[in-house]
Write a protein that holds these residues in place. Structure first.
Motif, PDB file in Angstrom:
ATOM      1  N   THR A   2      14.409  33.464   8.630  1.00 27.23           N
ATOM      2  CA  THR A   2      14.454  32.691   9.870  1.00 27.23           C
ATOM      3  C   THR A   2      15.882  32.597  10.374  1.00 27.23           C
ATOM      4  N   ALA A   3      16.010  32.244  11.660  1.00 28.77           N
ATOM      5  CA  ALA A   3      17.343  32.097  12.247  1.00 28.77           C
ATOM      6  C   ALA A   3      18.123  30.977  11.563  1.00 28.77           C
ATOM      7  N   GLU A   4      17.448  29.892  11.230  1.00 32.03           N
ATOM      8  CA  GLU A   4      18.120  28.767  10.568  1.00 32.03           C
ATOM      9  C   GLU A   4      18.655  29.184   9.199  1.00 32.03           C
ATOM     10  N   THR A   5      17.841  29.941   8.471  1.00 31.57           N
ATOM     11  CA  THR A   5      18.283  30.399   7.152  1.00 31.57           C
ATOM     12  C   THR A   5      19.450  31.357   7.273  1.00 31.57           C
ATOM     13  N   PHE A   6      19.381  32.280   8.238  1.00 29.19           N
ATOM     14  CA  PHE A   6      20.471  33.237   8.397  1.00 29.19           C
ATOM     15  C   PHE A   6      21.760  32.532   8.806  1.00 29.19           C
ATOM     16  N   ALA A   7      21.642  31.461   9.603  1.00 32.28           N
ATOM     17  CA  ALA A   7      22.842  30.707   9.989  1.00 32.28           C
ATOM     18  C   ALA A   7      23.505  30.107   8.750  1.00 32.28           C
ATOM     19  N   THR A   8      22.702  29.596   7.815  1.00 28.53           N
ATOM     20  CA  THR A   8      23.260  29.050   6.573  1.00 28.53           C
ATOM     21  C   THR A   8      23.932  30.143   5.755  1.00 28.53           C
ATOM     22  N   VAL A   9      23.307  31.335   5.718  1.00 24.78           N
ATOM     23  CA  VAL A   9      23.882  32.457   4.981  1.00 24.78           C
ATOM     24  C   VAL A   9      25.191  32.910   5.626  1.00 24.78           C
ATOM     25  N   ALA A  10      25.197  32.976   6.964  1.00 24.15           N
ATOM     26  CA  ALA A  10      26.419  33.367   7.668  1.00 24.15           C
ATOM     27  C   ALA A  10      27.534  32.357   7.435  1.00 24.15           C
ATOM     28  N   ASP A  11      27.181  31.091   7.422  1.00 21.55           N
ATOM     29  CA  ASP A  11      28.158  30.039   7.115  1.00 21.55           C
ATOM     30  C   ASP A  11      28.797  30.288   5.748  1.00 21.55           C
ATOM     31  N   PHE A  12      27.976  30.676   4.764  1.00 29.20           N
ATOM     32  CA  PHE A  12      28.491  30.954   3.425  1.00 29.20           C
ATOM     33  C   PHE A  12      29.447  32.148   3.439  1.00 29.20           C
ATOM     34  N   CYS A  13      29.156  33.152   4.253  1.00 30.16           N
ATOM     35  CA  CYS A  13      30.028  34.331   4.320  1.00 30.16           C
ATOM     36  C   CYS A  13      31.431  33.969   4.802  1.00 30.16           C
ATOM     37  N   TYR A  14      31.516  32.936   5.640  1.00 30.72           N
ATOM     38  CA  TYR A  14      32.817  32.525   6.163  1.00 30.72           C
ATOM     39  C   TYR A  14      33.502  31.489   5.263  1.00 30.72           C
ATOM     40  N   THR A  15      32.746  30.514   4.758  1.00 29.51           N
ATOM     41  CA  THR A  15      33.357  29.368   4.065  1.00 29.51           C
ATOM     42  C   THR A  15      33.194  29.405   2.557  1.00 29.51           C
ATOM     43  N   HIS A  16      32.276  30.243   2.059  1.00 28.68           N
ATOM     44  CA  HIS A  16      31.956  30.295   0.629  1.00 28.68           C
ATOM     45  C   HIS A  16      31.398  28.968   0.125  1.00 28.68           C
ATOM     46  N   LYS A  17      30.857  28.198   1.027  1.00 28.16           N
ATOM     47  CA  LYS A  17      30.216  26.943   0.668  1.00 28.16           C
ATOM     48  C   LYS A  17      28.799  26.929   1.230  1.00 28.16           C
ATOM     49  N   ILE A  18      27.899  26.258   0.506  1.00 26.95           N
ATOM     50  CA  ILE A  18      26.516  26.206   0.972  1.00 26.95           C
ATOM     51  C   ILE A  18      25.864  24.927   0.464  1.00 26.95           C
ATOM     52  N   HIS A  19      25.023  24.354   1.298  1.00 22.37           N
ATOM     53  CA  HIS A  19      24.310  23.126   0.932  1.00 22.37           C
ATOM     54  C   HIS A  19      22.884  23.498   0.547  1.00 22.37           C
ATOM     55  N   LEU A  20      22.569  23.345  -0.757  1.00 26.73           N
ATOM     56  CA  LEU A  20      21.259  23.713  -1.272  1.00 26.73           C
ATOM     57  C   LEU A  20      20.457  22.466  -1.603  1.00 26.73           C
ATOM     58  N   THR A  21      19.170  22.500  -1.276  1.00 26.77           N
ATOM     59  CA  THR A  21      18.252  21.407  -1.581  1.00 26.77           C
ATOM     60  C   THR A  21      16.960  22.015  -2.117  1.00 26.77           C
ATOM     61  N   PRO A  22      16.110  21.215  -2.782  1.00 22.51           N
ATOM     62  CA  PRO A  22      14.820  21.755  -3.229  1.00 22.51           C
ATOM     63  C   PRO A  22      13.965  22.299  -2.095  1.00 22.51           C
ATOM     64  N   SER A  23      14.229  21.835  -0.867  1.00 26.17           N
ATOM     65  CA  SER A  23      13.417  22.274   0.271  1.00 26.17           C
ATOM     66  C   SER A  23      13.870  23.612   0.831  1.00 26.17           C
ATOM     67  N   ASN A  24      15.171  23.925   0.712  1.00 27.20           N
ATOM     68  CA  ASN A  24      15.656  25.167   1.333  1.00 27.20           C
ATOM     69  C   ASN A  24      16.033  26.240   0.325  1.00 27.20           C
ATOM     70  N   ILE A  25      15.960  25.926  -0.986  1.00 27.73           N
ATOM     71  CA  ILE A  25      16.409  26.899  -1.979  1.00 27.73           C
ATOM     72  C   ILE A  25      15.587  28.176  -1.930  1.00 27.73           C
TER      73      ILE A  25
END
Length: 651
Positions: free
Chosen positions: A94-117
């Motif tokens: 999904t676009a929302e998931t890809f945005a989180t992945v793209a954020d990680f590519c830039y910042t090397h940080k990611i917010h993981l939860t049981p709902s989005n893992i």
């Protein structure tokens, strides 16, 4: 050409705004605004404009090529020689998931939860994000931790990502496996929502993961029952049932399968054949055991070889003791001879006794025959600490003479027997003292609790013998912490890991013990102490049997834990404190008890209205680091490393 014009228009817009836009309002939308400042900051810092366009489910992402290909092998291949690419479809991202992945590519940080893992894990696997900071590894580590705590929430997000969730990382089957280990069957509600194709795929992965298929049979039977198996095509029913391996089913489950009308006919025939094979193997094994007695003899010989050193040591000790007793007897016999000589001199000095001038007043002559020997079991054997001559006294081999002249039997009784008995008492003094001491012990009353006349009975097989047999050291691993800290889950993982190493363990779970042994106890302070005391006594017995006992209890009071420690020898009590903050445990609340305690429906709940006393000096502390919880695998490694280092995993 039309698509190229759209891309040119988009590029013009991005050159002016340095942000995100879309080819047309009707055909695409903008990515999340949280990604805008990150991309803009990168552009300003490196004076580099976004140079690739990535389309995800109608949303356009204008990003920097070097950042994306440095993390994703998939994008590195797709963006070779081109500046735009569409990844969804075909990829289920999904676009929302890809945005989180793209954020990680830039910042090397990611917010993981049981709902989005699940969504992020699938995206990372599909995009091949094993480069650089390795998002696949980050999500895998978090997934392993979270399924041990809240697998029920994770599986719901995984089901929506089927089939990719299973084909990329076996997420659904791993969640089900973890919940089976924890005794949680809530996943069945999610299972019945799966289409038959997805369920068939999950069942095939469980077939490979589960060593025993009893639980898999229950899942398949529940699925066929709830979705009405008559609605499935025969081929679908056969494919689902074929995921069961009859050789991995227990006997009673195999019989149940044969009688289950929901199972396919082909599977039932296979189950009948397997049942016949198992019955035949059992009969052959029983027959072999009866006919081949030499195998039992060999086993007995092996056991005798193991116990030979112990018996040899005991025999040597008894022989040494017997040697010293013989020396003592020889000394006492010399004393007896001196007493007789003195008596002889006294009788010779009596003028009124003429007979004593010709004969010795009293002599004691003893010649042991050549074939005399000590007979086992009689007086004088090693077992009774006295001697018995194996032959009768005869004139030829053994002569015992006693001459009494001009003395009445009364005078002899007053002198000779008295000296003789005293000499024997001195000779066998050790034995008499031992028997007296034993009689004293048996006659003394022992008071244990409310019971009287209780004595401790020793067994020749000791703890060291059992540890030698099991090739491990018996001990108690006492897991303590707040409710919801993960004690029971860690106990199961630890037991499974030790079992795979060939070590014998047993879990004493606080909840399980209250179903039986402690069912008469409440949660008052005094009953909690009695609950811990009983479990401590059981744990002591299991450790004495040579087992590695894993006790999983809240055990909130320090004095109760110390009392259990005092029951065992030094070093045999390993206290493991799972130090998880109250707010984290309350957020998990797997049993819903914290919620009830906060509402006042449960009184005396540890952490809410009853204190928890942390250990002051425990052997192991498993502490939460910041907001991240230590994974079950890491905690298990810490405990096993301690056991291995201190020699508990070898005899």
């Amino acid at each position: 050409m039309r698509a190229l014009k759209q891309f040119e228009t988009i590029e013009t817009i991005y050159e002016e705004e340095h942000s995100f836009s879309s080819p047309s309002p009707s055909s695409s939308s903008s990515p999340p605004s949280s990604l805008h400042p990150i991309v803009n900051a990168w552009s300003l810092h490196y004076t580099s404009e976004p140079n690739v366009l990535i389309l995800v489910q109608g949303t356009c992402f204008r990003l920097h090529q070097d950042r994306m290909i440095s993390q994703s092998s998939y994008l590195k291949q797709r963006l070779m020689g081109v500046s735009n690419v569409t990844i969804s479809p075909p990829l289920n991202i999904t676009a929302e998931t890809f945005a989180t992945v793209a954020d990680f590519c830039y910042t090397h940080k990611i917010h993981l939860t049981p709902s989005n893992i699940a969504a992020i894990k699938v995206a990372a696997e599909l995009l091949g994000m094993t480069e650089g900071e390795n998002l696949c590894e980050v999500t895998e580590s978090y997934f392993e931790r979270v399924i041990g705590v809240d697998a029920s929430l994770v599986i719901r997000s995984c089901v929506t990502m089927l089939p990719e969730a299973e084909t990329t990382a076996s997420l659904v089957s791993r969640c089900i496996e973890a919940m089976i280990w924890n005794g949680d069957v809530s996943f069945l509600d999610d299972v019945i929502e799966m289409p038959s194709q997805d369920f068939q795929m999950v069942a095939s992965y469980l077939n490979k993961r589960l060593p025993n298929h009893d639980a898999l049979y229950k899942i398949i039977d529940f699925y066929l029952k709830e979705i009405k198996c008559d609605k499935l095509r025969e081929e679908q029913q056969i494919d689902i049932c074929n995921n069961l391996d009859c050789s991995k089913l227990s006997h009673h489950i195999l019989v149940e399968c044969i009688q289950n009308p929901r199972m396919s006919l082909k599977f039932i025939m296979g189950a009948i054949l397997m049942e016949h094979l198992k019955t035949r193997d059992s009969l052959v094994a029983a027959t072999t055991t009866i006919t081949h007695k030499t195998e039992r003899t060999s086993l007995r010989q092996i056991l005798q070889q193991d116990t030979t050193p112990y018996h040899t040591t005991n025999i040597e000790e008894v022989m040494d003791s017997t040697y010293y007793r013989i020396q003592s007897l020889e000394k006492e016999l010399i004393d007896m001879k001196n007493h007789l000589q003195h008596h002889h001199d006294f009788m010779n000095g009596n003028k009124n006794n003429n007979v004593l001038n010709q004969e010795r007043s009293m002599s004691f002559h003893f010649e042991p025959p050549e074939d005399s020997k000590i007979q086992r079991g009689g007086r004088g054997s090693i077992s009774s600490s006295s001697f018995m001559l194996d032959n009768r006294i005869t004139k030829k081999h053994n002569k015992l003479e006693m001459f009494v002249a001009n003395k009445t039997s009364l005078e002899i009784t007053r002198f000779f027997p008295y000296k003789f008995i005293n000499s024997l008492k001195n000779a066998f003094g050790c034995r008499i003292q031992r028997q007296t001491k034993r009689s004293k012990n048996l006659s003394e009353k022992s008071s244990i609790g409310n019971s009287m006349n209780i004595l401790w009975h020793e067994c020749p097989i000791q703890k060291l013998d059992r540890e030698h047999l099991l090739q491990q050291k018996g001990c108690v691993i006492w897991l303590t912490g707040l409710s919801g800290s993960g004690k029971s889950t860690l106990a199961c993982f630890l037991s499974r890991s030790l079992h795979s190493r060939g070590k014998l363990t047993y879990i004493l779970d606080g909840d399980n013990m209250r179903h039986g042994l402690n069912r008469d106890l409440s949660f008052r302070a005094e009953d909690r102490s009695e609950n811990i005391r009983r479990i401590g006594e059981v744990a002591k017995l299991l450790a004495d049997a040579g087992l590695i006992c894993i006790a999983s209890l809240i055990s909130p009071y320090r004095k109760d834990r110390d009392a259990c420690r005092a029951l065992l020898p030094n070093g045999n009590f390993i206290e493991v404190f799972i130090d998880v903050p109250l707010e984290v445990c309350e957020a998990r609340d797997p049993k819903g008890l914290y919620k009830l305690a906060r509402a006042g429906k449960i009184k005396g709940f540890t952490g809410i209205d009853d204190p928890y006393e942390p250990p002051s000096s425990c052997e192991i502390v498993l502490q939460q680091q910041g907001s991240e919880c230590t994974s079950l695998g890491d905690m298990t490694k810490i405990v096993i490393s301690y056991l291995d280092k201190n020699g508990y995993l070898r005899a």
